[in-house]
Design a protein around this motif. Structure first.
Motif, PDB file in Angstrom:
ATOM      1  N   ALA A  58      89.645 108.379   6.152  1.00  0.00           N
ATOM      2  CA  ALA A  58      90.539 107.634   7.035  1.00  0.00           C
ATOM      3  C   ALA A  58      90.108 106.181   7.168  1.00  0.00           C
ATOM      4  O   ALA A  58      90.943 105.267   7.186  1.00  0.00           O
ATOM      5  N   LEU A  59      88.805 105.946   7.263  1.00  0.00           N
ATOM      6  CA  LEU A  59      88.301 104.577   7.386  1.00  0.00           C
ATOM      7  C   LEU A  59      88.532 103.788   6.106  1.00  0.00           C
ATOM      8  O   LEU A  59      88.857 102.593   6.148  1.00  0.00           O
ATOM      9  N   LEU A  60      88.394 104.444   4.966  1.00  0.00           N
ATOM     10  CA  LEU A  60      88.654 103.759   3.698  1.00  0.00           C
ATOM     11  C   LEU A  60      90.142 103.421   3.561  1.00  0.00           C
ATOM     12  O   LEU A  60      90.503 102.382   3.004  1.00  0.00           O
ATOM     13  N   ALA A  61      90.988 104.296   4.076  1.00  0.00           N
ATOM     14  CA  ALA A  61      92.423 103.999   4.076  1.00  0.00           C
ATOM     15  C   ALA A  61      92.712 102.782   4.956  1.00  0.00           C
ATOM     16  O   ALA A  61      93.553 101.934   4.614  1.00  0.00           O
ATOM     17  N   GLN A  62      92.011 102.673   6.096  1.00  0.00           N
ATOM     18  CA  GLN A  62      92.161 101.498   6.952  1.00  0.00           C
ATOM     19  C   GLN A  62      91.676 100.247   6.233  1.00  0.00           C
ATOM     20  O   GLN A  62      92.271  99.174   6.369  1.00  0.00           O
ATOM     21  N   HIS A  63      90.603 100.376   5.465  1.00  0.00           N
ATOM     22  CA  HIS A  63      90.127  99.224   4.698  1.00  0.00           C
ATOM     23  C   HIS A  63      91.197  98.738   3.737  1.00  0.00           C
ATOM     24  O   HIS A  63      91.412  97.530   3.584  1.00  0.00           O
ATOM     25  N   GLU A  64      91.874  99.682   3.088  1.00  0.00           N
ATOM     26  CA  GLU A  64      92.946  99.305   2.178  1.00  0.00           C
ATOM     27  C   GLU A  64      94.037  98.510   2.890  1.00  0.00           C
ATOM     28  O   GLU A  64      94.629  97.595   2.328  1.00  0.00           O
ATOM     29  N   ASP A  65      94.295  98.863   4.147  1.00  0.00           N
ATOM     30  CA  ASP A  65      95.326  98.171   4.918  1.00  0.00           C
ATOM     31  C   ASP A  65      94.876  96.780   5.374  1.00  0.00           C
ATOM     32  O   ASP A  65      95.678  95.848   5.429  1.00  0.00           O
ATOM     33  N   TRP A  66      93.592  96.647   5.709  1.00  0.00           N
ATOM     34  CA  TRP A  66      93.098  95.416   6.325  1.00  0.00           C
ATOM     35  C   TRP A  66      92.426  94.448   5.358  1.00  0.00           C
ATOM     36  O   TRP A  66      92.242  93.272   5.693  1.00  0.00           O
TER      37      TRP A  66
END
Length: 209
Positions: free
Chosen positions: A78-86
């Protein structure tokens, strides 16, 4: 009367921006070649680690759940997915959006969007959240704090394999290594707002909704 109210509002905004700031670090973190300018997805370690193909599925978190990943790996995904967004968002002191964000606002946004957990706005408040955790016992989702020279403190989110997600003042939102010479020198402490199992449960509730 309107003028006075506007002046007070402007003063409050400026004050909040100053309080919400992170470590400037621009003269430091940009000068260490050990740090990673961009996350290359070379993240071995936890079961169910980052898979580049996950970017192509409709819901990478739901896919990670289908694969039976344990809570730490699910939180990490989930955190890596957030990294992709940010990733690529520039640093801006007092900023709270993808137009510009500071370190504590990034942490606040990621936890709210991913885990439906409302953390305080500033590093000074976030460092009092949850319980302390030893550096050698860090788990994905733990908050890591740094105390560089100067007035501001810095915060990021540990994602596993010795790396953390944060808003660098010189490079914007990125993933860095804890053993980078700069971050290792100024590492301060870590806090666990919630256990990985609880974070994963919050994540799954959001997926099921």
């Amino acid at each position: 009367m309107i003028v006075n109210r506007s002046s007070r509002t402007l003063l409050m905004i400026v004050s909040l921006a100053m309080l919400a700031g992170c470590a400037s670090g621009s003269r430091h973190d940009a000068s260490h070649g050990v740090d990673e300018p961009y996350f290359a997805r070379d993240m071995p370690g936890l079961p169910g680690g980052w898979d580049p193909m996950m970017s192509r599925v409709d819901n990478p978190i739901l896919e990670a759940r289908r694969l039976g990943n344990p809570p730490p790996a699910l939180v990490r995904q989930a955190l890596l997915a957030q990294h992709e967004d940010w990733v690529g968002t520039p640093y801006r002191l007092g900023g709270t959006s993808q137009h510009g964000v500071d370190c504590s606002a990034l942490v606040q946004n990621v936890f709210a969007e991913t885990f439906q957990l409302n953390l305080p706005r500033t590093t000074g408040e976030q460092v009092r959240e949850g319980s302390p955790v030893a550096r050698d016992e860090l788990a994905p989702g733990d908050l890591v704090f740094f105390r560089p020279p100067g007035a501001y403190r810095h915060v990021g989110i540990f994602i596993g394999d010795g790396r953390f997600l944060h808003a660098s003042s010189s490079r914007g939102v990125m993933i860095s290594r804890l053993d980078n010479s700069y971050w290792r020198r100024y590492y301060w402490q870590a806090r666990r707002a919630l256990e990985p199992t609880n974070l994963a449960q919050r994540l799954l509730v959001d997926v099921d909704a």
